[in-house]
Design a protein around this motif. Structure first.
Motif, PDB file in Angstrom:
ATOM      1  N   ALA A   1       0.834  -1.203   0.000  1.00 36.12           N
ATOM      2  CA  ALA A   1       0.000   0.000   0.000  1.00 36.12           C
ATOM      3  C   ALA A   1       0.871   1.255   0.000  1.00 36.12           C
ATOM      4  O   ALA A   1       2.039   1.226   0.382  1.00 36.12           O
ATOM      5  CB  ALA A   1      -0.910   0.005   1.219  1.00 36.12           C
ATOM      6  N   ARG A   2       0.280   2.335  -0.424  1.00 38.83           N
ATOM      7  CA  ARG A   2       0.961   3.627  -0.434  1.00 38.83           C
ATOM      8  C   ARG A   2       1.223   4.085   1.008  1.00 38.83           C
ATOM      9  O   ARG A   2       0.493   3.708   1.936  1.00 38.83           O
ATOM     10  CB  ARG A   2       0.131   4.669  -1.168  1.00 38.83           C
ATOM     11  CG  ARG A   2      -1.238   4.948  -0.545  1.00 38.83           C
ATOM     12  CD  ARG A   2      -1.831   6.283  -0.989  1.00 38.83           C
ATOM     13  NE  ARG A   2      -0.985   7.364  -0.528  1.00 38.83           N
ATOM     14  CZ  ARG A   2      -0.370   8.220  -1.334  1.00 38.83           C
ATOM     15  NH1 ARG A   2      -0.533   8.148  -2.634  1.00 38.83           N
ATOM     16  NH2 ARG A   2       0.412   9.162  -0.855  1.00 38.83           N
ATOM     17  N   PRO A   3       2.220   4.947   1.232  1.00 37.28           N
ATOM     18  CA  PRO A   3       2.380   5.558   2.555  1.00 37.28           C
ATOM     19  C   PRO A   3       1.271   6.579   2.792  1.00 37.28           C
ATOM     20  O   PRO A   3       0.732   7.159   1.839  1.00 37.28           O
ATOM     21  CB  PRO A   3       3.750   6.229   2.477  1.00 37.28           C
ATOM     22  CG  PRO A   3       3.960   6.497   1.014  1.00 37.28           C
ATOM     23  CD  PRO A   3       3.269   5.368   0.283  1.00 37.28           C
ATOM     24  N   SER A   4       0.924   6.788   4.046  1.00 41.34           N
ATOM     25  CA  SER A   4      -0.164   7.705   4.386  1.00 41.34           C
ATOM     26  C   SER A   4       0.304   8.707   5.431  1.00 41.34           C
ATOM     27  O   SER A   4       1.178   8.396   6.248  1.00 41.34           O
ATOM     28  CB  SER A   4      -1.365   6.921   4.937  1.00 41.34           C
ATOM     29  OG  SER A   4      -1.907   6.084   3.941  1.00 41.34           O
ATOM     30  N   PRO A   5      -0.284   9.906   5.435  1.00 44.60           N
ATOM     31  CA  PRO A   5       0.137  10.922   6.414  1.00 44.60           C
ATOM     32  C   PRO A   5      -0.279  10.529   7.831  1.00 44.60           C
ATOM     33  O   PRO A   5      -1.415  10.103   8.064  1.00 44.60           O
ATOM     34  CB  PRO A   5      -0.590  12.184   5.944  1.00 44.60           C
ATOM     35  CG  PRO A   5      -1.782  11.689   5.182  1.00 44.60           C
ATOM     36  CD  PRO A   5      -1.333  10.408   4.523  1.00 44.60           C
ATOM     37  N   ALA A   6       0.643  10.712   8.762  1.00 47.48           N
ATOM     38  CA  ALA A   6       0.371  10.326  10.154  1.00 47.48           C
ATOM     39  C   ALA A   6      -0.759  11.141  10.761  1.00 47.48           C
ATOM     40  O   ALA A   6      -1.486  10.648  11.620  1.00 47.48           O
ATOM     41  CB  ALA A   6       1.646  10.473  10.983  1.00 47.48           C
ATOM     42  N   TRP A   7      -0.942  12.395  10.307  1.00 51.39           N
ATOM     43  CA  TRP A   7      -1.999  13.210  10.910  1.00 51.39           C
ATOM     44  C   TRP A   7      -3.369  12.566  10.714  1.00 51.39           C
ATOM     45  O   TRP A   7      -4.266  12.761  11.539  1.00 51.39           O
ATOM     46  CB  TRP A   7      -1.991  14.635  10.346  1.00 51.39           C
ATOM     47  CG  TRP A   7      -2.326  14.805   8.884  1.00 51.39           C
ATOM     48  CD1 TRP A   7      -1.456  15.004   7.873  1.00 51.39           C
ATOM     49  CD2 TRP A   7      -3.638  14.836   8.282  1.00 51.39           C
ATOM     50  NE1 TRP A   7      -2.121  15.132   6.668  1.00 51.39           N
ATOM     51  CE2 TRP A   7      -3.454  15.044   6.891  1.00 51.39           C
ATOM     52  CE3 TRP A   7      -4.936  14.712   8.777  1.00 51.39           C
ATOM     53  CZ2 TRP A   7      -4.533  15.117   5.995  1.00 51.39           C
ATOM     54  CZ3 TRP A   7      -6.005  14.788   7.885  1.00 51.39           C
ATOM     55  CH2 TRP A   7      -5.801  14.992   6.519  1.00 51.39           C
ATOM     56  N   LEU A   8      -3.508  11.769   9.645  1.00 52.80           N
ATOM     57  CA  LEU A   8      -4.780  11.098   9.399  1.00 52.80           C
ATOM     58  C   LEU A   8      -4.823   9.722  10.054  1.00 52.80           C
ATOM     59  O   LEU A   8      -5.752   9.403  10.798  1.00 52.80           O
ATOM     60  CB  LEU A   8      -5.023  10.977   7.891  1.00 52.80           C
ATOM     61  CG  LEU A   8      -6.327  10.295   7.461  1.00 52.80           C
ATOM     62  CD1 LEU A   8      -7.545  10.964   8.097  1.00 52.80           C
ATOM     63  CD2 LEU A   8      -6.462  10.297   5.943  1.00 52.80           C
TER      64      LEU A   8
END
Length: 458
Positions: free
Chosen positions: A30-37
Motif C-alpha cells: 500500500a501507499r504511505p499515508s500521512p500520520a496526521w490522518l
C-alpha cells in the motif's frame, strides 16, 4: 546510444507496470499515508445539525471545544452550492421522505467551486480552515463527484459532462441525480482542477470522497497525484471498500460490514476483519471505524442510536472504535450523547443542552479520555493487532495492540449480560488503563458486567 538507453528504460518500466498488474492485490504494498490522518481522530461535522445557525461562522465558534475534546481531523459534509431545482423527479427518495420539502440536497451539487450561501461565503470557509489550523485541527471536505443537480452550472456549456441516453437525454445515476460522465476528458479535468482549487486556495488538508467505489479508480489516482504536488501530506478517505483503493489513491476506506455496524458478535467481527485484511494490499487495510454518521443519523429519524442502544452499549462500542486498528470516527453530537433527530435535508440541530446534563458531561469526559488515551499510547495508533482466543468468542471481543515491546490489551463484553471469560496469551500483570465493571482475576481470566470492558498495558 542515448536513444537506445531511453528506449530500454521505457521498455523496462512498461514491463514492470505489466508485472505489477499481474501481482495479486494482497501481495502488493500500500501507499504511505500521512500520520496526521492515520494517527488521528476524525470528527464529522454535518452543518445543518452542528449548530442552530447552520453556518460556517457558527461552526467556527465551536472549534475550541472540539480541540478540548481531543479530536484532530474535522470532516465537513458538503458545503458547496446545492441545486435548488424543485422538480421532484430529480429528488432522491430519502429527500422526499424527509418531509423537509427542501430542494437543496447537499449531495446534489449545482456548483462545485463555491460555498453555498446557506453556510456562508467562500471567505467564511477560508476563515474556518485557518481557525482550525490554529488549533492544530486538520480539515477534510466532502467531494461528491458521482452525480450533480439538474441545473448544474456546467451542463449547458459542456453537455458531455453528464451521461446521456442514445436519444441525448440526461441519464440519472443513483438517487435520481444526473450522472457525471467520466469518459469525458473535459469533465475529469474540471474535477481535478476543483480538487486543486480547494487545496491550493483554501488550504484544506484532504478529502472524503462520496460513493468512491462507483467512480473510476484511475480518476482518484490522478487527482491524488495532482493535489500532492500542491500539498504533499494530503489525506484521502474513500466512502467505499474497493480492495485496490490504498495502492495509490486513498489512505482509508470505510469500515463497513454488518458485524462492525452492530458490534454484538465477537466471532463475526474477527472473521470480517480477517477477510478484509487478507484481501487487501500489505499495509492497505486501514479503515475509519464508526457506529454513527450523517447517513445513519438521517435515516434513524427520532430513533437515534443513543436511544436504541443505551449509554452502556454505546460507550463499550466507542472503546472498541478507539482500540481497534484504523482511525476512530465520531459523528457530531456523540460527545454529548445527542438523541435529537438529524436530517441531511433540512435544519435539525444537535441538542447541545444535553451536554450540560450529568449524562452529557459524563459522555464528553469519556470521549475526551479515549482521545487522550489514543494519543498517549502509540500502540493504539500504530500497533500490530493480534486477536486473542477466548472461551466466549461471540460475547467478547479480545485483542492486543503491540508496538516496540509495549502491549495494550482490549477485552470488551459486547452483550447485555455479565460474562466470565478466559483469554489465552495474556500471561503476566496488566496495568489498567481504562475499565468499567471489569475484574482482572489474573492468568487471563476476566469478569465483565454487561457491556463492561478492560484496557490494560504491559
Amino acid at each position: 546510444m542515448k536513444s537506445e538507453i531511453r528506449t530500454l528504460a521505457l521498455t523496462l518500466a512498461a514491463c514492470m507496470a505489466m508485472g505489477a498488474d499481474k501481482v495479486p492485490v494482497n501481495q502488493q504494498q500500500a501507499r504511505p499515508s500521512p500520520a496526521w490522518l492515520t494517527d488521528g481522530v476524525i470528527y464529522q461535522i454535518q452543518p445543518r445539525a452542528f449548530t442552530p445557525e447552520g453556518t460556517l461562522k457558527a461552526a467556527q465558534a465551536r472549534l475550541p471545544r472540539l480541540a478540548e475534546l481531543g479530536v484532530t481531523v474535522l470532516y465537513l459534509c458538503p458545503i458547496f452550492v446545492a441545486d435548488d431545482d424543485m422538480d421532484l423527479a430529480f429528488w432522491s427518495p430519502r429527500q422526499k421522505k424527509s418531509g423537509m420539502n427542501n430542494p437543496r440536497n447537499p449531495y446534489r451539487m449545482k456548483d462545485f467551486y463555491h460555498v453555498d450561501p446557506e453556510y456562508g461565503t467562500d471567505q467564511d470557509l477560508k476563515d474556518f480552515v485557518a481557525a482550525a489550523h490554529a488549533l492544530k485541527l486538520r480539515v477534510m471536505l466532502d467531494m461528491v463527484y458521482l452525480h450533480c443537480g439538474p441545473k448544474a452550472v456546467f451542463i449547458a456549456s459542456n453537455p458531455d459532462f453528464v451521461k446521456r441516453a442514445d436519444d441525448g437525454k440526461v441519464k440519472n445515476a443513483g438517487w435520481s441525480f444526473p450522472g457525471l460522465n467520466f469518459k469525458s476528458p473535459g469533465l475529469r479535468e474540471y474535477l481535478w482542477k476543483n480538487m486543486e482549487w480547494w487545496i491550493r486556495d483554501f488550504d484544506v488538508d484532504g478529502f472524503r470522497c462520496d460513493v468512491a467505489d462507483q467512480i473510476p479508480l484511475d480518476f482518484w489516482e490522478e487527482g491524488r497525484a495532482r493535489i500532492e504536488r500542491i500539498k504533499p501530506d494530503v489525506g484521502m478517505l474513500a466512502e467505499g471498500t474497493r480492495k485496490e483503493d490504498q495502492l495509490k489513491a486513498f489512505d482509508l476506506d470505510y469500515g463497513w460490514g454488518g458485524a462492525f455496524a452492530q458490534l454484538q458478535d465477537g466471532e463475526a467481527i474477527r472473521k470480517l476483519w480477517t477477510a478484509m485484511r487478507d484481501q487487501r494490499p500489505r499495509g492497505g487495510a486501514k479503515f475509519a471505524r464508526f457506529i454513527d454518521n450523517h447517513d445513519i443519523a438521517n435515516d434513524d429519524y427520532e430513533n437515534r442510536i443513543e436511544k436504541r442502544w443505551g449509554a452502556a452499549r454505546v460507550e463499550a462500542a466507542l472503546v472498541w472504535l478507539f482500540t481497534m486498528d484504523g482511525v476512530p470516527f465520531l459523528y457530531n453530537g456523540q460527545e454529548v450523547a445527542d438523541t435529537a433527530r438529524h436530517s441531511i435535508f433540512g435544519r435539525a440541530p444537535i441538542h447541545w443542552a444535553n451536554g450540560e446534563t450529568a449524562a452529557g458531561k459524563a459522555r464528553f469526559a469519556f470521549v475526551q479520555k479515549l482521545c487522550a488515551l489514543r494519543k498517549a499510547e502509540p500502540a493504539l495508533m500504530k500497533g500490530e493487532l493480534t486477536w486473542l482466543d477466548n472461551d466466549q468468542p461471540q460475547a467478547v471481543s479480545a485483542f492486543v495492540r503491540g508496538l516496540d515491546g509495549a502491549r495494550v490489551i482490549s477485552v470488551i463484553n459486547l452483550t447485555d449480560k455479565p460474562v466470565k471469560v478466559s483469554v489465552k496469551g495474556v500471561a503476566g500483570a496488566w496495568d489498567p488503563l481504562l475499565s468499567k465493571d471489569a475484574v482482572s482475576e489474573g492468568s487471563g481470566n476476566f469478569g465483565l458486567a454487561k457491556h463492561g470492558y478492560f484496557l490494560g498495558k504491559q
